[in-house]
Design an enzyme around this catalytic site. Structure first.
Site, PDB file in Angstrom:
ATOM      1  N   ASP A  26      40.476  41.647  36.026  1.00  0.00           N
ATOM      2  CA  ASP A  26      40.975  42.949  36.458  1.00  0.00           C
ATOM      3  C   ASP A  26      41.906  42.824  37.661  1.00  0.00           C
ATOM      4  O   ASP A  26      41.879  41.842  38.401  1.00  0.00           O
ATOM      5  CB  ASP A  26      39.811  43.860  36.852  1.00  0.00           C
ATOM      6  CG  ASP A  26      39.070  44.424  35.656  1.00  0.00           C
ATOM      7  OD1 ASP A  26      39.246  43.907  34.539  1.00  0.00           O
ATOM      8  OD2 ASP A  26      38.300  45.376  35.843  1.00  0.00           O
ATOM      9  N   HIS A  47      37.774  39.148  38.485  1.00  0.00           N
ATOM     10  CA  HIS A  47      39.011  39.636  39.069  1.00  0.00           C
ATOM     11  C   HIS A  47      39.940  38.490  39.444  1.00  0.00           C
ATOM     12  O   HIS A  47      39.484  37.378  39.745  1.00  0.00           O
ATOM     13  CB  HIS A  47      38.725  40.476  40.311  1.00  0.00           C
ATOM     14  CG  HIS A  47      37.939  41.716  40.040  1.00  0.00           C
ATOM     15  ND1 HIS A  47      36.568  41.705  39.870  1.00  0.00           N
ATOM     16  CD2 HIS A  47      38.325  43.008  39.892  1.00  0.00           C
ATOM     17  CE1 HIS A  47      36.143  42.937  39.642  1.00  0.00           C
ATOM     18  NE2 HIS A  47      37.186  43.743  39.641  1.00  0.00           N
TER      19      HIS A  47
END
Length: 405
Positions: free
Chosen positions: A159, A315
């Protein structure tokens, strides 16, 4: 063509989880999309999604702006903190939303509120975990949303890119010849176009993570459309016309209204996760987790049952978060997991509605529910493997506050 006034304002400085950097001028870098960006664009004029993301042929010998140029960036809204101005939305998007509301495809659920980054609260005594709202923050699973990978698989995704950890991540992925999915923040593409192109050109799948990374259930219907639509448009315009299939809500914050808008207006399927590393907090002050804690969690998940398969929230925010994945990658391999890009795994071998992946040709075979008829979202699993999906949510982990990524 869009009936839209292009926004010419400069990007605002970030008051958001994602660091923004100065916009590139036209001639400061050589931004190339290599062979994956065609000189001509395919458009299926009869298809509703392409009606929402149409790009006409350049006239008078003009060409489309180079990805990363100032002319390219000026076609899109400012970045955080505010969501894009809903008065500047293309009329096609607004019409698609109004049509979906009129046919009853969008539940009449009021937006939530969230103070100090806490979990969303709904007015009128609505239960966020009840069947009317079904908040994914409360781990309620909406029919058609995706939480689990097929049995035996790790669906790999990251992400918030492009961000500070992107280059470290891509270097490692190149060494391993591993493709992944990037849920990218639309405004981040403007600020780090080279990293975006590096991910796309190596064949990674690009998916939607909204324009400004808000808690989506706090947004109005039009604001939800703006957050999703502009991110889809910049991906479409910058990848040779590809239309992404998947989106992930920031903080895992969605509900029946938001999920329905994503599906009915744009055809997007919502993907959450069933394990959370909390690696976004590695660089917080003080840190919310440590590399050792993530290593221990990964060891537990990757040596545990393979039913259901794993969708682990990770992430590319920092080198620390990218290095946590790099450290866990051998453990995935050693424990017999099959590793795949999440979009490929969930999209019946197609990451986009009109292209199999980031390296394939953009075609006229579109896998989508026509907007005029879409009334219910439906999930899918890879045809190459059984889905093995589980309806239980006891293994799911969601962010509990708005500092999470």
């Amino acid at each position: 063509m869009f009936a839209v006034v292009l926004l010419l304002l400069p990007l605002l400085s970030a008051a958001s989880p994602s660091k923004l950097v100065d916009r590139h001028d036209d001639n400061d870098h050589s931004h190339t999309a290599e062979k994956r960006l065609p000189s001509t664009w395919y458009h299926d004029a009869a298809h509703p999604v392409h009606e929402l993301f149409r790009r006409g042929a350049p006239t008078d010998g003009a060409t489309y702006p180079v990805v990363g140029s100032d002319a390219w960036a000026k076609a899109y809204p400012p970045g955080p903190p505010a969501s894009p101005d809903v008065t500047q939305l293309p009329t096609e998007w607004v019409n698609a939303l109004n049509a979906a509301v009129a046919r009853g495809a969008i539940p009449n659920i009021p937006p939530s509120t969230s103070s100090d980054g806490n979990n969303p609260v709904y007015p009128n005594g609505l239960d966020p975990n009840g069947p009317e709202v079904c908040s994914s923050t409360e781990k309620c699973r909406i029919d058609g949303d995706i939480w689990d990978a097929p049995d035996g698989y790790v669906g790999i995704s990251f992400d918030d890119g492009p961000e500070a950890g992107t280059q470290t991540l891509l270097t490692f992925l190149d060494q391993q010849k591993q493709q992944v999915t990037h849920f990218m923040i639309g405004s981040n593409l403007i600020n780090q176009p080279n990293d975006f192109l590096a991910a796309f050109n190596r064949g990674d799948d690009i998916a939607v993570h909204t324009w400004t990374h808000p808690q989506m259930t706090t947004k109005s219907n039009l604001e939800v459309v703006a957050e999703l639509g502009w991110t889809m448009k910049i991906i479409h315009d910058s990848t040779g016309g590809r239309v992404p299939k998947f989106w992930r809500p920031p903080y895992g914050d969605s509900d029946k209204r938001v999920s329905a808008i994503a599906k009915a207006v744009f055809g997007l399927t919502t993907i959450i996760w069933n394990q959370d590393t909390e690696d976004w907090s590695l660089t917080e002050t003080p840190p919310g987790t440590t590399a050792d804690k993530i290593k221990a969690s990964m060891q537990q998940w990757l040596t545990g049952p393979k039913n259901p398969g794993l969708i682990i929230l990770e992430h590319e925010l920092s080198t620390d978060s990218s290095n946590s994945f790099i450290a866990a990658y051998p453990v995935m391999q050693q424990n017999g997991w099959k590793l795949a890009s999440l979009a490929q795994l969930m999209g019946n071998n197609a990451s986009y509605f009109n292209a199999a992946n980031s390296g394939s040709a953009v075609s006229g075979v579109l896998d989508i529910i026509p907007a005029a008829n879409a009334t219910k979202s439906s999930g899918s699993s890879a045809s190459a493997a059984p889905s093995g999906s589980s309806s239980s949510s006891n293994s799911s982990s969601n962010h509990s506050n708005a500092n999470a990524q």
